[in-house]
Every structure is written in structure tokens, then in C-alpha cells.
Scaffold this motif. Structure first.
Motif, mmCIF file in Angstrom:
data_model
loop_
_atom_site.group_PDB
_atom_site.id
_atom_site.type_symbol
_atom_site.label_atom_id
_atom_site.label_comp_id
_atom_site.label_asym_id
_atom_site.label_seq_id
_atom_site.Cartn_x
_atom_site.Cartn_y
_atom_site.Cartn_z
ATOM 1 N N GLY A 1 0.829 -1.204 0.000
ATOM 2 C CA GLY A 1 0.000 0.000 0.000
ATOM 3 C C GLY A 1 0.859 1.248 0.000
ATOM 4 N N CYS A 2 0.482 2.214 -0.832
ATOM 5 C CA CYS A 2 1.231 3.468 -0.902
ATOM 6 C C CYS A 2 0.279 4.627 -1.164
ATOM 7 N N ASN A 3 0.630 5.787 -0.617
ATOM 8 C CA ASN A 3 -0.169 6.991 -0.849
ATOM 9 C C ASN A 3 0.290 7.748 -2.097
ATOM 10 N N LEU A 4 1.402 7.304 -2.717
ATOM 11 C CA LEU A 4 1.874 7.913 -3.963
ATOM 12 C C LEU A 4 1.862 6.864 -5.077
ATOM 13 N N ARG A 5 2.163 7.309 -6.283
ATOM 14 C CA ARG A 5 2.291 6.390 -7.420
ATOM 15 C C ARG A 5 3.390 6.901 -8.348
ATOM 16 N N CYS A 6 4.652 6.685 -7.953
ATOM 17 C CA CYS A 6 5.747 7.094 -8.838
ATOM 18 C C CYS A 6 5.696 6.244 -10.112
ATOM 19 N N TRP A 7 5.914 6.867 -11.250
ATOM 20 C CA TRP A 7 5.836 6.099 -12.510
ATOM 21 C C TRP A 7 6.903 5.022 -12.540
ATOM 22 N N PHE A 8 8.049 5.286 -11.831
ATOM 23 C CA PHE A 8 9.192 4.362 -11.916
ATOM 24 C C PHE A 8 9.210 3.330 -10.798
ATOM 25 N N CYS A 9 8.159 3.276 -9.975
ATOM 26 C CA CYS A 9 8.211 2.460 -8.754
ATOM 27 C C CYS A 9 8.707 1.037 -9.038
ATOM 28 N N ASP A 10 9.779 0.654 -8.336
ATOM 29 C CA ASP A 10 10.341 -0.689 -8.544
ATOM 30 C C ASP A 10 9.627 -1.740 -7.695
ATOM 31 N N SER A 11 8.596 -1.316 -6.949
ATOM 32 C CA SER A 11 7.823 -2.239 -6.106
ATOM 33 C C SER A 11 6.346 -2.124 -6.505
ATOM 34 N N TYR A 12 6.097 -2.395 -7.768
ATOM 35 C CA TYR A 12 4.793 -2.218 -8.407
ATOM 36 C C TYR A 12 3.669 -2.897 -7.619
ATOM 37 N N GLU B 1 1.821 10.104 -20.201
ATOM 38 C CA GLU B 1 2.861 9.486 -21.045
ATOM 39 C C GLU B 1 3.681 8.456 -20.271
ATOM 40 N N ARG B 2 3.745 8.627 -18.925
ATOM 41 C CA ARG B 2 4.629 7.767 -18.130
ATOM 42 C C ARG B 2 3.872 6.823 -17.204
ATOM 43 N N ASP B 3 2.548 6.843 -17.245
ATOM 44 C CA ASP B 3 1.744 6.010 -16.352
ATOM 45 C C ASP B 3 1.916 4.538 -16.733
ATOM 46 N N PRO B 4 2.374 3.680 -15.781
ATOM 47 C CA PRO B 4 2.594 2.274 -16.136
ATOM 48 C C PRO B 4 1.302 1.477 -16.255
ATOM 49 N N LYS B 5 0.190 2.080 -15.825
ATOM 50 C CA LYS B 5 -1.049 1.309 -15.741
ATOM 51 C C LYS B 5 -2.202 1.936 -16.526
ATOM 52 N N GLY B 6 -2.452 3.216 -16.290
ATOM 53 C CA GLY B 6 -3.623 3.859 -16.897
ATOM 54 C C GLY B 6 -3.224 5.053 -17.733
ATOM 55 N N ASP B 7 -3.957 6.147 -17.496
ATOM 56 C CA ASP B 7 -3.805 7.307 -18.355
ATOM 57 C C ASP B 7 -3.594 8.581 -17.536
ATOM 58 N N GLY B 8 -2.814 8.453 -16.477
ATOM 59 C CA GLY B 8 -2.514 9.632 -15.662
ATOM 60 C C GLY B 8 -3.527 9.902 -14.560
ATOM 61 N N GLU B 9 -4.328 8.886 -14.189
ATOM 62 C CA GLU B 9 -5.363 9.081 -13.167
ATOM 63 C C GLU B 9 -4.793 9.486 -11.809
ATOM 64 N N TRP B 10 -3.552 9.075 -11.519
ATOM 65 C CA TRP B 10 -2.948 9.374 -10.213
ATOM 66 C C TRP B 10 -2.144 10.670 -10.226
#
Ligand code: SAM
Ligand code: 2KA
Ligand code: SF4
Ligand code: MG
Length: 261
Positions: free
Chosen positions: A51-62, A149-158
Motif C-alpha cells: 500500500g502506498c499513498n503515492l504512485r511514482c511512474w518508476f516504482c520498482d515495487s509495483y 505518457e509515463r503512467d505504467p497502468k492507466g492514463d494519468g489518473e494518479w
């Protein structure tokens, strides 16, 4: 076991089957070498909360942030498993963002009572009172924001939530004030340095604690050996130019992006 891994900052995550049990959603627990920061190379047991309160695009702990997974573990069970690695006297509590969970305080204090040196890896957006031996704070820069452009999952929702939450100067100052600290910045581009310099100045103004330049660390962005190899030369030069410390990602050099390392 179902738990709410999308907890808001400060919101307690509970075991729905036993709401009074002190415990945590644990994504993984493993023995390795501390790969980052001033304790790099030290044998350590890692407890990775989910669980995380942020969503870094590069997160190595997806699987602790973008798509969290975990098993619920009671505090005693976590401590028992940590002590089963009998050569380690250092523990690293990480995530996800460990400090979103109130029960992390109980875990840190229990490990301290067992004689462990406890590092907490945190994004610095939440302060808690606990027996933390090293606050390893990695404040998140504008370059971490998950744009479409960098969202690993969606379209910038976070994007907006991430941007609004990523810096809390009061929480940062209180962490620095209360605990031995390292500030560990993920560098994606030389243009990150203006923001790093500015943020370090603002934290210094906000607290009476000293933050020497050797406790400001620059870490190359990269989840794989190839990505680190591409970025580290530039980051090493920036560390020398600004008088900050360079930190490797030793675990990536040793084991690439293997899980549980
Ligand atoms: C997964 S985070 C968990 C702790 C906390 N949420 C945080 O960000 O500090 C652990 C560490 O990995 C760093 N990190 C995550 N993804 C990275 C990447 N792609 N390259 C370099 N460092 C990364 C974070 O900045 C942090 O220092
Ligand atoms: N070996 C190793 N060292 C680490 N230091 C901080 C880590 C983290 O994910 O917080 C980490 C990690 O994931 N592995
Ligand atoms: S704050 Fe940490 S865990 Fe959360 S998304 Fe960023 S790197 Fe991943
Ligand atoms: Mg890691």
C-alpha cells in the motif's frame, strides 16, 4: 486475506477477519544486503509492507503501489520470521509506504526491543513516533509524477493526487528533527538538481537539526542493471559537482531485478 491496501495517509489498515489484531499487510519478507544509502552492504532483513499513498511512474515495487498484493501478518509473526535470520542485526522496513500503517510503530518498537537496528524507508509524507534508528527518506520530485505518457497502468489518473501529496514540508522537517536521517533522491535527469537543492534548503530552514551534505544522497533511477548502467555516470558527476553523496543500487548490480533481493 482482504485488507484495504489503498489506505489514505494516516488511515489504519485492518485485518477484516480480526479487526482488533495488530498486524500489517506484508508483500514480502527477505534477507539480503542493504543495497542503498549509507548502510549499503550491511546484511539486513527486509519487511516490505503493501500500500502506498503515492504512485511514482518508476516504482520498482509495483505490487505494493500500483497493484498491491500481500498477506496479512501479525506483529509477533513478523518479528519471529525476522529473528529466524540469525546472522542479521539490521532490519529495513519498507514498502509501499510503511508509514501509512499505524501498526508499523508497534513493529519498529518491537524490533528495537529485540536489539535490532531499524531503518525505515519512507517517502517522507507522514511522520510517526517510533524507535527509528535511521529514517531513510526519499522525497519524491516532480519528475516522479505519473503523467499520462509515463503512467505504467492507466492514463494519468494518479497524476493530481501524487502531485498534491508528494511533498509535505512539515512531515519532512519533523522526521529530520526526530531521527538520524538520510535524504535519498532518485535522479532521473540533471534538471532534478534544482528541485533537490531548493528542497534541501527549505528543509534546513524549517528545522534546527543539521543536515550535512554527506547525508544528502543522489541515487540513479533504474530497475534493471542496464538502466542503472545508463544513468549512474551522470548521477556520479552531479554528486561531485554539488558535494552530495552518491549511492549505488547494489542489489540491482548484484541481482538485477530479481524478486526478494
Ligand atoms: C519502493 S520505495 C519504498 C519506500 C518509500 N515508499 C519510498 O519511496 O521511499 C524504496 C526505495 O526505492 C526507491 N526507488 C523506487 N523505484 C526506483 C527506481 N526505479 N529507481 C531508483 N530508485 C527507486 C525509492 O525512491 C525508495 O528510496
Ligand atoms: N537489497 C535491497 N536493498 C534495499 N534498500 C532499500 C530497498 C527498498 O526497496 O526499500 C531495498 C531493496 O529492495 N533491496
Ligand atoms: S513512494 Fe515509494 S512505494 Fe510509493 S510509488 Fe513511489 S517509490 Fe513506489
Ligand atoms: Mg527496493
Amino acid at each position: 486475506m482482504p485488507v484495504n491496501a489503498e489506505a489514505e495517509p494516516g488511515e489504519e489498515v485492518r485485518n477484516e477477519a480480526d479487526p482488533d489484531a495488530a498486524g500489517l499487510p506484508v508483500n514480502e519478507l527477505f534477507y539480503s544486503l542493504q543495497g542503498e544509502g549509507t548502510l549499503a552492504g550491511v546484511p539486513s532483513v527486509f519487511v516490505r509492507t503493501s500500500g502506498c499513498n503515492l504512485r511514482c511512474w518508476f516504482c520498482d515495487s509495483y505490487h505494493t503501489s500500483w497493484e498491491p498484493t500481500h498477506a496479512w501478518m501479525g506483529i509477533e509473526a513478523i518479528v519471529d520470521e525476522v529473528t529466524s535470520y540469525d546472522r542479521a542485526d539490521h532490519v529495513v522496513i519498507t514498502g509501499g509506504e510503511p508509514l501509512i500503517h499505524e501498526a508499523v510503530v508497534t513493529l519498529v518498537d518491537a524490533l528495537g526491543n529485540e536489539g535490532y537496528h531499524v531503518t525505515v524507508e519512507t517517502n517522507g509524507t507522514i511522520h510517526r513516533d517510533a524507535a527509528i534508528d535511521l529514517a531513510s527518506i526519499s522525497p519524491k520530485l516532480a519528475s516522479s509524477t505519473p503523467t499520462p505518457e509515463r503512467d505504467p497502468k492507466g492514463d494519468g489518473e494518479w497524476r493530481e493526487r501524487h502531485e498534491a501529496r508528494r511533498i509535505d514540508l512539515d512531515a519532512l522537517a519533523r522526521l529530520v528533527e526526530d531521527y538520524p536521517t538520510q535524504l535519498k533522491f532518485v535522479v532521473t535527469d540533471p534538471s532534478d538538481l534544482d528541485e533537490i537543492n531548493d528542497l534541501v534548503d527549505r528543509i534546513r530552514e524549517e528545522t534546527s537539526a543539521r543536515i550535512p551534505d554527506r547525508d544528502v544522497l543522489l541515487m540513479p533511477e533504474g530497475r534493471t542493471e542496464a538502466e542503472i548502467a545508463a544513468n549512474r555516470g551522470v548521477v556520479a558527476d552531479l554528486a561531485m559537482e554539488h558535494g552530495y553523496r552518491y549511492t549505488p543500487r547494489l542489489h540491482v548490480n548484484l541481482w538485477n531485478d530479481e524478486a526478494g533481493r
